[in-house]
Write an enzyme that holds these catalytic residues in place. Structure first.
Site, short mmCIF file in Angstrom:
data_model
loop_
_atom_site.label_atom_id
_atom_site.label_comp_id
_atom_site.label_asym_id
_atom_site.label_seq_id
_atom_site.Cartn_x
_atom_site.Cartn_y
_atom_site.Cartn_z
CE LYS A 229 -4.40 -1.82 1.52
NZ LYS A 229 -5.40 -1.98 2.56
NE ARG A 264 -7.53 -8.08 0.66
CZ ARG A 264 -7.03 -7.27 -0.26
NH1 ARG A 264 -6.01 -6.50 0.00
NH2 ARG A 264 -7.59 -7.22 -1.46
C1 7PM Z 1 -5.66 1.13 -1.69
C2 7PM Z 1 -6.48 0.67 -0.72
C3 7PM Z 1 -5.20 0.32 -2.69
C4 7PM Z 1 -6.83 -0.64 -0.75
C5 7PM Z 1 -5.55 -0.98 -2.70
C6 7PM Z 1 -6.38 -1.48 -1.73
C7 7PM Z 1 -8.14 -4.44 2.11
C8 7PM Z 1 -9.20 -5.23 1.70
C9 7PM Z 1 -8.39 -4.18 0.00
C10 7PM Z 1 -7.79 -4.39 3.50
C11 7PM Z 1 -9.58 -5.95 3.85
C12 7PM Z 1 -5.57 -3.80 -1.90
C13 7PM Z 1 -6.69 -2.88 -1.71
N1 7PM Z 1 -7.63 -3.81 1.03
N2 7PM Z 1 -9.92 -5.99 2.55
N3 7PM Z 1 -9.35 -5.07 0.37
N4 7PM Z 1 -8.55 -5.17 4.32
N5 7PM Z 1 -10.29 -6.67 4.75
O1 7PM Z 1 -4.51 -3.57 -1.28
O2 7PM Z 1 -6.89 -3.69 3.96
O3 7PM Z 1 -5.69 -4.75 -2.68
S1 7PM Z 1 -8.24 -3.60 -1.63
#
Ligand code: 7PM
Length: 290
Positions: A229, A264
């Protein structure tokens, strides 16, 4: 206190149990054409299956299938499009691989359909706040991860603002636990996630990581997603996502040391090794108390 095993649906008539006494690795499987870290490489079902199998062999005990890009600035996806992306992949993994399938969705219809074809956990970045999501999730009898997000993906990074980020998120999660209770979703089915990167400035994200253990006071297992991230890139000279592995591993180790139950991640093999060192360290403390 947290239960030892979490029942995550069935496979071949057997309950699929997730061991919550250790830190589990959830491998990210994006099935969006614009997925930010894998370029949408897994858009067809065979490629998705192949990548899921690889992550399982590398140590993932869960696979998180997501068809709606929640990256900052992302455009909303239509119901039909999300359904077409997610459901066939969940079904194919369930038929072919021995793993727990998490479905990253906020959509009631996707929750219902994914559960019907073998999903074992619902991972909702909107904590079941969308129309119909609470009731759809309740009916599946599956565990649910409630994540905090401030705002909506298209605008959430414009001006994140909190009185106290840790307290505000505690309050939000406690309120969503109550909302679940009102529709018959018991605490034994819930996991919590502070939602790194979702409507948070850099300082907010690191305050949350610093205070992660404070969320144990809510009495539920924690799921954390920090892998690749922006909060990693920002500390490392704004390096791009493909150069955030070492920073992501450092954050994973911190979260695991603070007792999170599920990480995750994109880089499953590397994170599995890092978490093994954490597990050995935490286990040694137990031995010394004998
Ligand atoms: C910015 C924010 C870029 C989030 C990409 C993402 C999470 C999730 C995602 C998390 C849970 C990514 C995402 N992030 N579900 N889904 N927790 N529970 O990194 O932090 O793929 S999407």
């Amino acid at each position: 206190m947290t239960e030892k095993l979490l029942a995550c649906g069935f496979r071949n008539g057997q309950v699929q149990q997730l061991d919550l006494t250790r830190c589990n690795i959830m491998g990210i499987l994006n099935v969006t054409p614009d997925s930010f870290s894998d370029g949408g490489l897994h858009h067809n079902t065979d490629a998705a299956l192949f990548h899921a199998e690889k992550m399982i062999l590398q140590g993932a005990t869960l696979i998180d299938v997501g068809g709606e890009s929640t990256r900052p600035g992302a455009a909303p996806v239509s119901l039909q499009e999300e359904m077409d992306r997610v459901v066939p992949v969940v079904e194919a993994i369930h038929k072919n691989l021995d793993t727990i399938i998490s479905v990253d969705t906020s959509t009631a219809e996707v929750i219902t359909q994914a559960a019907a074809v073998g999903a074992g956990l619902i991972n909702d970045v909107r904590a079941l706040q969308r129309e119909g999501a609470l009731l759809a999730a309740a009916a599946t009898e599956l565990p649910i991860c409630l994540m905090h997000m401030q705002g909506q993906p298209d605008t959430m990074q414009q001006a994140p603002s909190y009185e106290s980020v840790v307290q505000d998120i505690h309050h939000f999660l406690a309120e969503r636990i109550e909302a679940c209770a009102r529709v018959g979703i018991g605490r034994h089915r819930l996991l919590l996630d502070p939602g790194f990167g979702f409507g948070k400035a850099l300082a907010h994200n690191y305050q949350l990581l610093n205070q992660l253990e404070s969320f144990h006071s809510l009495g539920l297992p924690l799921l954390v997603g920090i892998s690749r991230k922006t909060m990693i890139g920002q500390v490392l000279d704004n390096c791009p996502a493909d150069q955030r592995l070492v920073g992501s591993l450092a954050a994973a180790v911190i979260a695991a040391m603070k007792g999170c139950a599920i990480l995750r991640v994109h880089d499953v093999a590397e994170t599995t090794d890092a978490v093994k060192i954490v597990q050995a360290t935490l286990a040694a403390a137990e031995v010394s108390r004998l």
